[in-house]
Design a protein around this motif. Structure first.
Motif, PDB file in Angstrom:
ATOM      1  N   ARG A   1       0.870  -1.186   0.000  1.00 29.22           N
ATOM      2  CA  ARG A   1       0.000   0.000   0.000  1.00 29.22           C
ATOM      3  C   ARG A   1       0.902   1.230   0.000  1.00 29.22           C
ATOM      4  O   ARG A   1       1.743   1.389   0.885  1.00 29.22           O
ATOM      5  CB  ARG A   1      -0.927   0.014   1.218  1.00 29.22           C
ATOM      6  N   VAL A   2       0.714   2.078  -0.988  1.00 26.28           N
ATOM      7  CA  VAL A   2       1.588   3.236  -1.184  1.00 26.28           C
ATOM      8  C   VAL A   2       0.725   4.495  -1.213  1.00 26.28           C
ATOM      9  O   VAL A   2      -0.297   4.533  -1.915  1.00 26.28           O
ATOM     10  CB  VAL A   2       2.399   3.118  -2.489  1.00 26.28           C
ATOM     11  N   ASP A   3       1.128   5.502  -0.461  1.00 25.65           N
ATOM     12  CA  ASP A   3       0.475   6.806  -0.538  1.00 25.65           C
ATOM     13  C   ASP A   3       1.518   7.855  -0.890  1.00 25.65           C
ATOM     14  O   ASP A   3       2.715   7.676  -0.643  1.00 25.65           O
ATOM     15  CB  ASP A   3      -0.245   7.167   0.762  1.00 25.65           C
ATOM     16  N   ALA A   4       1.053   8.934  -1.480  1.00 24.58           N
ATOM     17  CA  ALA A   4       1.958   9.966  -1.985  1.00 24.58           C
ATOM     18  C   ALA A   4       1.292  11.327  -1.839  1.00 24.58           C
ATOM     19  O   ALA A   4       0.151  11.444  -1.354  1.00 24.58           O
ATOM     20  CB  ALA A   4       2.332   9.693  -3.443  1.00 24.58           C
ATOM     21  N   VAL A   5       2.003  12.361  -2.267  1.00 25.73           N
ATOM     22  CA  VAL A   5       1.481  13.719  -2.247  1.00 25.73           C
ATOM     23  C   VAL A   5       1.939  14.405  -3.530  1.00 25.73           C
ATOM     24  O   VAL A   5       3.060  14.179  -3.987  1.00 25.73           O
ATOM     25  CB  VAL A   5       1.968  14.486  -0.994  1.00 25.73           C
ATOM     26  N   VAL A   6       1.048  15.202  -4.116  1.00 30.57           N
ATOM     27  CA  VAL A   6       1.345  15.897  -5.372  1.00 30.57           C
ATOM     28  C   VAL A   6       1.191  17.400  -5.144  1.00 30.57           C
ATOM     29  O   VAL A   6       0.262  17.859  -4.468  1.00 30.57           O
ATOM     30  CB  VAL A   6       0.411  15.409  -6.503  1.00 30.57           C
ATOM     31  N   TYR A   7       2.137  18.156  -5.682  1.00 29.43           N
ATOM     32  CA  TYR A   7       2.127  19.618  -5.606  1.00 29.43           C
ATOM     33  C   TYR A   7       1.924  20.155  -7.020  1.00 29.43           C
ATOM     34  O   TYR A   7       2.698  19.830  -7.923  1.00 29.43           O
ATOM     35  CB  TYR A   7       3.450  20.138  -5.050  1.00 29.43           C
ATOM     36  N   PHE A   8       0.899  20.969  -7.207  1.00 29.16           N
ATOM     37  CA  PHE A   8       0.619  21.506  -8.537  1.00 29.16           C
ATOM     38  C   PHE A   8       0.067  22.923  -8.402  1.00 29.16           C
ATOM     39  O   PHE A   8      -0.333  23.367  -7.317  1.00 29.16           O
ATOM     40  CB  PHE A   8      -0.385  20.619  -9.284  1.00 29.16           C
ATOM     41  N   LYS A   9       0.050  23.625  -9.553  1.00 24.01           N
ATOM     42  CA  LYS A   9      -0.502  24.976  -9.585  1.00 24.01           C
ATOM     43  C   LYS A   9      -1.079  25.238 -10.969  1.00 24.01           C
ATOM     44  O   LYS A   9      -0.713  24.591 -11.956  1.00 24.01           O
ATOM     45  CB  LYS A   9       0.583  26.014  -9.267  1.00 24.01           C
TER      46      LYS A   9
ATOM     47  N   ALA B   1      -3.642  11.216 -10.556  1.00 22.15           N
ATOM     48  CA  ALA B   1      -2.573  10.863  -9.623  1.00 22.15           C
ATOM     49  C   ALA B   1      -2.790   9.466  -9.043  1.00 22.15           C
ATOM     50  O   ALA B   1      -1.833   8.688  -8.903  1.00 22.15           O
ATOM     51  CB  ALA B   1      -2.503  11.898  -8.507  1.00 22.15           C
ATOM     52  N   GLN B   2      -4.026   9.107  -8.728  1.00 23.97           N
ATOM     53  CA  GLN B   2      -4.296   7.782  -8.177  1.00 23.97           C
ATOM     54  C   GLN B   2      -4.021   6.681  -9.197  1.00 23.97           C
ATOM     55  O   GLN B   2      -3.373   5.671  -8.887  1.00 23.97           O
ATOM     56  CB  GLN B   2      -5.744   7.704  -7.692  1.00 23.97           C
ATOM     57  N   THR B   3      -4.498   6.865 -10.404  1.00 26.05           N
ATOM     58  CA  THR B   3      -4.265   5.845 -11.433  1.00 26.05           C
ATOM     59  C   THR B   3      -2.773   5.741 -11.786  1.00 26.05           C
ATOM     60  O   THR B   3      -2.259   4.638 -12.015  1.00 26.05           O
ATOM     61  CB  THR B   3      -5.074   6.167 -12.690  1.00 26.05           C
ATOM     62  N   SER B   4      -2.077   6.860 -11.817  1.00 24.25           N
ATOM     63  CA  SER B   4      -0.640   6.826 -12.109  1.00 24.25           C
ATOM     64  C   SER B   4       0.126   6.128 -11.001  1.00 24.25           C
ATOM     65  O   SER B   4       1.084   5.382 -11.262  1.00 24.25           O
ATOM     66  CB  SER B   4      -0.111   8.244 -12.305  1.00 24.25           C
ATOM     67  N   LEU B   5      -0.278   6.350  -9.750  1.00 22.38           N
ATOM     68  CA  LEU B   5       0.397   5.700  -8.630  1.00 22.38           C
ATOM     69  C   LEU B   5       0.209   4.184  -8.686  1.00 22.38           C
ATOM     70  O   LEU B   5       1.152   3.415  -8.451  1.00 22.38           O
ATOM     71  CB  LEU B   5      -0.135   6.257  -7.310  1.00 22.38           C
ATOM     72  N   ARG B   6      -0.997   3.730  -9.026  1.00 29.11           N
ATOM     73  CA  ARG B   6      -1.227   2.291  -9.156  1.00 29.11           C
ATOM     74  C   ARG B   6      -0.406   1.722 -10.303  1.00 29.11           C
ATOM     75  O   ARG B   6       0.105   0.587 -10.219  1.00 29.11           O
ATOM     76  CB  ARG B   6      -2.715   2.022  -9.374  1.00 29.11           C
ATOM     77  N   SER B   7      -0.272   2.476 -11.375  1.00 27.95           N
ATOM     78  CA  SER B   7       0.540   2.009 -12.500  1.00 27.95           C
ATOM     79  C   SER B   7       2.008   1.904 -12.113  1.00 27.95           C
ATOM     80  O   SER B   7       2.693   0.937 -12.490  1.00 27.95           O
ATOM     81  CB  SER B   7       0.371   2.958 -13.688  1.00 27.95           C
ATOM     82  N   ILE B   8       2.516   2.885 -11.352  1.00 25.16           N
ATOM     83  CA  ILE B   8       3.910   2.839 -10.908  1.00 25.16           C
ATOM     84  C   ILE B   8       4.153   1.637 -10.001  1.00 25.16           C
ATOM     85  O   ILE B   8       5.204   0.976 -10.076  1.00 25.16           O
ATOM     86  CB  ILE B   8       4.280   4.149 -10.186  1.00 25.16           C
ATOM     87  N   ILE B   9       3.195   1.312  -9.145  1.00 25.86           N
ATOM     88  CA  ILE B   9       3.358   0.161  -8.251  1.00 25.86           C
ATOM     89  C   ILE B   9       3.506  -1.123  -9.062  1.00 25.86           C
ATOM     90  O   ILE B   9       4.364  -1.971  -8.776  1.00 25.86           O
ATOM     91  CB  ILE B   9       2.155   0.067  -7.290  1.00 25.86           C
TER      92      ILE B   9
END
Length: 263
Positions: free
Chosen positions: A83-91, A113-121
């Motif tokens: 299980r991986v959680d992350a944080v994204v900074y954008f503007k 961001a959620q779909t990309s994180l699952r793909s990276i895993i």
């Protein structure tokens, strides 16, 4: 009667002027919609004057937004459930695109961001998630930034915060680390024994060429053992020492010639 009409007109004018004035803060940009059509150009910070009834102002926050990505559960390339959680900074860099091209850019960035994180895993090994996070952060940033640019949003950075492992996997990794440390200890001990044996072999060659060195080493060992005073020392007297003393011509060990009796 006339006074009432003038007062009513004054109230209407004041309300109209008040409704046509808007304040835009320093970190915001304003979009003007006139009869539903966006007007070219943006309204900067300060006081914005609108056309009553016709214009509508929509403010867009230009600050960097910090959005946590909910923990995503997936299976790594080496078949480990994490299980991986992350944080994204954008503007927002293009307020017109952010408002017109996507219904809710914050929600859209969160879903990408959620779909990309699952793909990276799924594309990474467990060791990469634990040790090579910088490279994974860069890959995740590129995956999110690609569709976000079309929405007028720039991804500043993405960071993986935590990787949660099952308890069974934690125990397995602990046993593996313990076995690795024990292996290193055995290798170091064996290497020390090997080096000691080489030094002893060299010392044996030196002592073989000079028997006196062997005797001196024996005496030094006896002195070291005797200094403890906790045990009884039985010292064998080597024959080689006698031969050494005999060759050195010690008078104490040289036999005297027998005297013949006088007739």
């Amino acid at each position: 009667m006339l006074a009432s009409i003038l007062l009513l007109i004054l109230v209407v004018v004041v309300v109209g002027v008040a409704s046509s004035l808007r304040v835009i803060k320093q970190y915001e940009q304003g979009l003007i919609f006139r009869f539903g059509r966006v007007q070219p150009g943006l309204r900067g910070p300060g006081l914005a004057v609108l056309t009553p009834v016709a214009d509508k102002l929509q403010k867009v926050n230009m600050q960097i937004v910090t959005m946590p990505i909910p923990a995503q559960e997936g299976i790594t390339r080496d078949n480990v459930t994490v299980r991986v959680d992350a944080v994204v900074y954008f503007k927002v860099v293009d307020p017109i695109s952010a408002i017109i091209k996507v219904e809710d850019y914050r929600f859209a960035v969160g879903q990408v961001a959620q779909t990309s994180l699952r793909s990276i895993i799924g594309k990474s090994d467990l060791d990469d998630l634990l040790a090579n996070r910088e490279r994974l952060n860069e890959g995740l940033e590129m995956m999110i930034d690609s569709p976000a640019l079309e929405w007028g949003v720039h991804i500043d950075r993405v960071e993986i915060k935590d990787v949660a492992l099952p308890e069974s996997m934690k125990r397995s990794m602990s046993r593996q680390a313990e076995a690795e440390r024990e292996r290193r200890a055995r290798v170091i001990s064996a290497d020390g024994e090997f080096q000691a044996s080489q030094k002893l072999a060299d010392a044996a060659k030196v002592m073989d060429g000079n028997p006196a060195a062997l005797q001196l080493r024996l005496l030094e060992t006896v002195v070291q053992v005797a200094s403890e005073k906790i045990s009884t020392l039985v010292l064998p007297f080597p024959v080689e020492l006698l031969r050494f003393l005999e060759r050195s011509g010690s008078p104490a060990l040289t036999p005297k010639p027998e005297e013949k009796p006088s007739e």
